[in-house]
Structures are given as C-alpha cells and as structure tokens.
Design a protein around this motif. Structure first.
Motif, mmCIF file in Angstrom:
data_model
loop_
_atom_site.group_PDB
_atom_site.id
_atom_site.type_symbol
_atom_site.label_atom_id
_atom_site.label_comp_id
_atom_site.label_asym_id
_atom_site.label_seq_id
_atom_site.Cartn_x
_atom_site.Cartn_y
_atom_site.Cartn_z
ATOM 1 N N GLY A 1 9.491 -8.142 20.913
ATOM 2 C CA GLY A 1 10.632 -8.638 21.651
ATOM 3 C C GLY A 1 10.721 -10.142 21.721
ATOM 4 O O GLY A 1 11.662 -10.678 22.313
ATOM 5 N N ALA A 2 9.764 -10.845 21.114
ATOM 6 C CA ALA A 2 9.761 -12.306 21.148
ATOM 7 C C ALA A 2 9.745 -12.904 19.750
ATOM 8 O O ALA A 2 9.608 -14.105 19.595
ATOM 9 N N GLN A 3 9.883 -12.072 18.736
ATOM 10 C CA GLN A 3 9.962 -12.536 17.362
ATOM 11 C C GLN A 3 10.712 -11.491 16.548
ATOM 12 O O GLN A 3 10.714 -10.308 16.896
ATOM 13 N N PRO A 4 11.360 -11.886 15.452
ATOM 14 C CA PRO A 4 12.212 -10.945 14.726
ATOM 15 C C PRO A 4 11.552 -10.208 13.573
ATOM 16 O O PRO A 4 12.221 -9.431 12.884
ATOM 17 N N ALA A 5 10.277 -10.429 13.327
ATOM 18 C CA ALA A 5 9.640 -9.769 12.177
ATOM 19 C C ALA A 5 9.634 -8.251 12.364
ATOM 20 O O ALA A 5 9.464 -7.743 13.474
ATOM 21 N N GLU A 6 9.824 -7.529 11.255
ATOM 22 C CA GLU A 6 9.781 -6.073 11.300
ATOM 23 C C GLU A 6 9.039 -5.548 10.077
ATOM 24 O O GLU A 6 8.958 -6.202 9.043
ATOM 25 N N LEU A 7 8.493 -4.346 10.223
ATOM 26 C CA LEU A 7 7.813 -3.660 9.133
ATOM 27 C C LEU A 7 8.479 -2.312 8.928
ATOM 28 O O LEU A 7 8.772 -1.603 9.905
ATOM 29 N N ARG A 8 8.711 -1.954 7.669
ATOM 30 C CA ARG A 8 9.384 -0.692 7.334
ATOM 31 C C ARG A 8 8.487 0.137 6.435
ATOM 32 O O ARG A 8 7.911 -0.381 5.465
ATOM 33 N N PHE A 9 8.369 1.428 6.775
ATOM 34 C CA PHE A 9 7.540 2.353 6.011
ATOM 35 C C PHE A 9 8.336 3.627 5.723
ATOM 36 O O PHE A 9 9.259 3.985 6.470
ATOM 37 N N PHE A 10 7.947 4.326 4.679
ATOM 38 C CA PHE A 10 8.571 5.617 4.387
ATOM 39 C C PHE A 10 8.057 6.667 5.370
ATOM 40 O O PHE A 10 6.889 6.651 5.767
ATOM 41 N N SER A 11 8.924 7.585 5.728
ATOM 42 C CA SER A 11 8.597 8.625 6.704
ATOM 43 C C SER A 11 8.203 9.918 6.001
ATOM 44 O O SER A 11 8.187 10.013 4.771
ATOM 45 N N ARG A 12 7.935 10.948 6.783
ATOM 46 C CA ARG A 12 7.518 12.251 6.259
ATOM 47 C C ARG A 12 8.640 12.978 5.520
ATOM 48 O O ARG A 12 8.389 13.973 4.830
ATOM 49 N N LEU B 1 5.553 9.214 -1.349
ATOM 50 C CA LEU B 1 5.772 8.093 -0.428
ATOM 51 C C LEU B 1 5.445 8.432 1.023
ATOM 52 O O LEU B 1 5.465 7.549 1.879
ATOM 53 N N ARG B 2 5.156 9.676 1.309
ATOM 54 C CA ARG B 2 4.960 10.102 2.695
ATOM 55 C C ARG B 2 3.656 9.578 3.286
ATOM 56 O O ARG B 2 2.694 9.323 2.557
ATOM 57 N N PRO B 3 3.607 9.443 4.630
ATOM 58 C CA PRO B 3 2.348 9.053 5.277
ATOM 59 C C PRO B 3 1.253 10.077 5.016
ATOM 60 O O PRO B 3 1.513 11.287 4.993
ATOM 61 N N LYS B 4 0.037 9.591 4.855
ATOM 62 C CA LYS B 4 -1.095 10.477 4.578
ATOM 63 C C LYS B 4 -2.318 10.009 5.354
ATOM 64 O O LYS B 4 -2.439 8.841 5.701
ATOM 65 N N LEU B 5 -3.208 10.959 5.605
ATOM 66 C CA LEU B 5 -4.515 10.648 6.170
ATOM 67 C C LEU B 5 -5.575 10.836 5.094
ATOM 68 O O LEU B 5 -5.580 11.846 4.387
ATOM 69 N N ARG B 6 -6.468 9.859 4.979
ATOM 70 C CA ARG B 6 -7.609 9.970 4.068
ATOM 71 C C ARG B 6 -8.881 9.971 4.920
ATOM 72 O O ARG B 6 -9.166 9.005 5.616
ATOM 73 N N ILE B 7 -9.601 11.088 4.872
ATOM 74 C CA ILE B 7 -10.754 11.274 5.752
ATOM 75 C C ILE B 7 -11.987 11.631 4.925
ATOM 76 O O ILE B 7 -11.917 12.455 4.013
ATOM 77 N N THR B 8 -13.087 10.989 5.246
ATOM 78 C CA THR B 8 -14.398 11.360 4.706
ATOM 79 C C THR B 8 -15.218 11.908 5.857
ATOM 80 O O THR B 8 -15.355 11.244 6.893
ATOM 81 N N TYR B 9 -15.771 13.123 5.681
ATOM 82 C CA TYR B 9 -16.455 13.764 6.789
ATOM 83 C C TYR B 9 -17.639 14.587 6.289
ATOM 84 O O TYR B 9 -17.718 14.957 5.108
ATOM 85 N N LEU B 10 -18.552 14.878 7.209
ATOM 86 C CA LEU B 10 -19.704 15.732 6.943
ATOM 87 C C LEU B 10 -19.508 17.011 7.735
ATOM 88 O O LEU B 10 -19.489 16.996 8.970
ATOM 89 N N PRO B 11 -19.333 18.151 7.053
ATOM 90 C CA PRO B 11 -19.137 19.410 7.780
ATOM 91 C C PRO B 11 -20.331 19.743 8.661
ATOM 92 O O PRO B 11 -21.460 19.315 8.420
ATOM 93 N N LYS B 12 -20.074 20.519 9.680
ATOM 94 C CA LYS B 12 -21.132 20.950 10.594
ATOM 95 C C LYS B 12 -22.122 21.842 9.878
ATOM 96 O O LYS B 12 -21.740 22.745 9.142
#
Length: 419
Positions: free
Chosen positions: A385-396, A402-413
């Motif tokens: 609200g104090a500066q005009p910069a904006e960021l635009r991303f592709f949606s689902r 182009l869609r948002p994604k999660l990249r996860i590395t995990y160790l199963p139980k």
C-alpha cells in the motif's frame, strides 16, 4: 562328540550375529531386533494447489503505516484526504491564566512526515491542498474528486521529491483557517501532486508519533506556542475503527489492473494478496520427515510500477479452520510465516519464468497443526500500500506446465520388522 557340537553352536551364533548386524544404521528397530532395510529419501513434484485466489484492497483502510501520494500518469495516480474535525477555538495568552478566543491566526501549515526511502522522482512537482469539506456524501470517491477545483485550493508547495528530507510543511490559507475557527467548523484537506511525475510516501501513524498534523499560531504574535491538531473524524453511527480509517486515507485515480484470467497478483496499488490452499497427502505432511520443500511459481512479466526494482514477498500462514470460508476473513487470521521459518524472498516484477520459494518451515509445521486447519499459504508484498510494485504468477487454471507446484524431498516413516 563334543567338538562337532561346539562347532555347530559357534556356527549358529555367527549366523545370528551376521543377520542382526546388516543395515543397523538404516532402520528404526531396537538393536535387539533386526531392522528393515533403509528407507531412502524420495523427491516428488506435484500440482498441490486446490484453491488459489488474489484479493484486492490491502492494506485495510486506516491500517497502513504509510500513504502513497503519487502522480505517475502512465502507472499510478493517487490523492490523500486528511480530516481535522475538532478545531481548537481558544488559547492561553502568554503570561496569563485566562482563556481567550482565537480571532486571528498566523503561520498555518500542514506538517507531513515522510518515508524518504525508495523511488520518488527527480523532477519538481507541485503539492496542492484543497478544501474538501462538504455536506454531500464525502466518503464517495467521485464526490471528493469533484472538490479538487481552483476555487477550493487553499495551499501549494513546489518541491523535488528526491531532494526532500523527512518532513515537509505545506502552507495553508490564513483566511480559510480563521473562517473555520470562527464558525466552529472543521477542516478537511485533499492533497494531490501535479506537474512532473513523482511520488511521496507519507507517514500515516494516526494514533502515534510521526502522524501528519495541522499547525498554526493562535495570534499574529509569534511568541505564542503553535497549536497542533491531529487527524480525527466522526462519522454518524460508525464504529471506532471506521472513524480511524477515514481520518487519513488515499483515493486511487489510476491503479494496477486486475489479475485477469489464469493469474495471481501480489502487490500493486491498491495491493493484492494471494491465497493458496494445498492438497498434500497425509503420508507426506504428517507421517514423514520433510527435508526440503519449495513452492514453484511461474512468474509473468509485470508492466506496472517499478518493474526493475527488487521487491520482497512475505509469507503468511493461515490459521483458520475449514469452517471459515470467507477469503478475507481467512487472510485476516493469518500469522507471519517468518515466525515459522518460512523465508522472505525477493523478486523483480519485470522478470519472468519459474521462481522458487523455500517453504520448508511451513511444510514441517503441518504435522503440528490441527487436522481441521487447511494446509495453506498467503503472500503479501513489502511496503504494502506504500509502493506500486506488483508480482504476477500463473494460477492453477493456467496450462499444466505453468501451474503452481510443490517440490518436496522427504524420508518416509520407517516400520519395525521382527527377525
């Protein structure tokens, strides 16, 4: 017969020992049991977003620490409204203890504290002040804009935004101020920049140190101490937070365009926030050890505001349960993600391509949240609200790549296995 039996016994002991010393560092079993073979880290990238949306109108009216006064006709044009609904009509003359009525004033100024950081413009501009008091519905932007006309101008100041310090003083008409005090009326001032392109970021601490004030001498004798008034207003039937909001606020003549199809926006003016809710399998979020988590967003090139300036994006973590469906309410109940170790990330609005946000702290917090709290994330921009910069991303709803994604590395139980 003793020797063969001894050899057989030793052989059996050796086999048992060998069986229980394999992969001892890879399982979850007690040393007295044989653990299963080691689980390996797994990497997965998936479209996790089941809801994403951008909501406009931030920060909430009256809750911003700063107010942006801008004249950038190709991008952003704003005005400011300051209300001083309670005027002082009497004073204590020097050396006396008797109140006198104010009949004349001198040195009338608007004192405007500034945030002097960031882009402001190097060309001279004119800051104009107008009387915007009216009996009409003055919370309607169209009504207020109609009052910015020559016969209502009560002060001007020419300045170069990039050369100003941390405070400016805008002289106002003595005649105007004297008439308002004599009528026991109120003062409502509208501000705008004209001339060259530029902007000023006003401090807007309406309840604390550093707020804009109206100052004047209660007599022509300058030995009197100036009287200082702070912004305040009272709207009929309004609650305190509404009165606070309309004491000092901005009007937008030209602002950032809406998101459009397949697009999420963070920032802009008035600013947007983006909310995303994830669908992550419980076997990953609750029953594994997550060692890496990144939110991958495909950025679109923005042409609004300061497109080459790097800008910070702050994560917000929703805390509302699934029973809350109103998006603004969900965003109002978010917590600062930095408290959970979610990184603040910087982007350049004019860039494009895949961008990564480290959300490991968020992913690790999922197992600690109640099952009724959806796994989500919200994003807001720095100096919202104090500066005009904006960021635009592709949606689902954009193309799959182009869609948002999660990249996860995990160790199963791991599970115990009896020998």
């Amino acid at each position: 017969m003793r020797a063969p039996l001894l050899v057989l016994a030793l052989g059996a002991t050796s086999v048992a020992a060998a069986a229980c010393t394999e992969n001892l560092d890879g399982g979850a079993g007690c040393p007295s049991l044989c653990p299963e073979e080691s689980e390996r880290f797994r990497d997965t990238t998936f479209e996790a977003s089941e809801i994403d949306s951008s909501l406009a109108g931030y920060p909430t009216l009256g809750l911003s620490n700063n107010l942006l006064l801008a004249n950038r006709p190709d991008t952003l044009v704003t005005r400011a409204i300051l209300r001083f609904d309670v005027l002082t009509t009497s004073f204590l003359p020097n050396g006396t203890g008797t109140l006198d009525s104010i009949t004349t004033v001198d040195s009338v100024f608007l004192k405007l504290p500034l945030d002097s950081t960031g882009r402001r413009g190097g060309n001279p501009v004119t800051l104009e002040a107008y009387d915007v008091d009216t009996t009409a519905s003055d919370t309607v932007p169209a009504v207020l804009r109609s009052l910015f006309r020559p016969d209502r101008r009560i002060g001007t100041l020419t300045l170069t935004p990039s050369s100003t310090g941390d405070t400016i003083r805008v002289p106002l008409s003595r005649t105007f101020m004297q008439a308002r005090i004599a009528a026991k009326s109120r003062v409502r001032v509208g501000l705008r920049l004209t001339g060259s392109s530029g902007q000023l970021r006003l401090r807007a601490f309406t309840l604390g140190f550093g707020a804009p004030t109206l100052q004047f001498d209660p007599a022509s004798d300058t030995t009197y101490r100036p009287i200082t008034l702070t912004t305040q207003t009272t709207l009929s039937g309004a609650e305190n937070e509404v009165n606070l909001a309309y004491s000092l606020y901005a009007l937008t003549d030209i602002g950032s365009p809406p998101p459009g199809p397949n697009t999420l926006v963070v920032g802009g003016y008035p600013a947007y926030r983006t909310y995303m809710r994830f669908n992550v399998p419980r076997r990953i979020s609750d029953s594994s050890t997550i060692v890496r988590a990144d939110l991958l967003l495909t950025q679109q090139r923005s042409r609004f505001g300061n497109v080459r300036d790097s800008v910070a994006v702050f994560p917000l973590v929703p805390t509302a349960t699934a029973d809350v469906s109103d998006l603004r309410r969900i965003l109002d109940l978010t917590a600062e993600g930095t408290l959970l170790g979610v990184d603040t990330t910087r982007f350049v609005p004019g860039d494009s391509g895949v961008r990564s946000l480290n959300v490991l702290g968020l992913a690790r917090s999922w197992r600690l949240q109640a099952p009724t709290v959806p796994r989500g994330l919200a994003l807001r921009i720095a100096l919202e609200g104090a500066q005009p910069a904006e960021l635009r991303f592709f949606s689902r709803t954009a193309a799959p790549a182009l869609r948002p994604k999660l990249r996860i590395t995990y160790l199963p139980k791991s599970e115990f296995v009896l020998p």
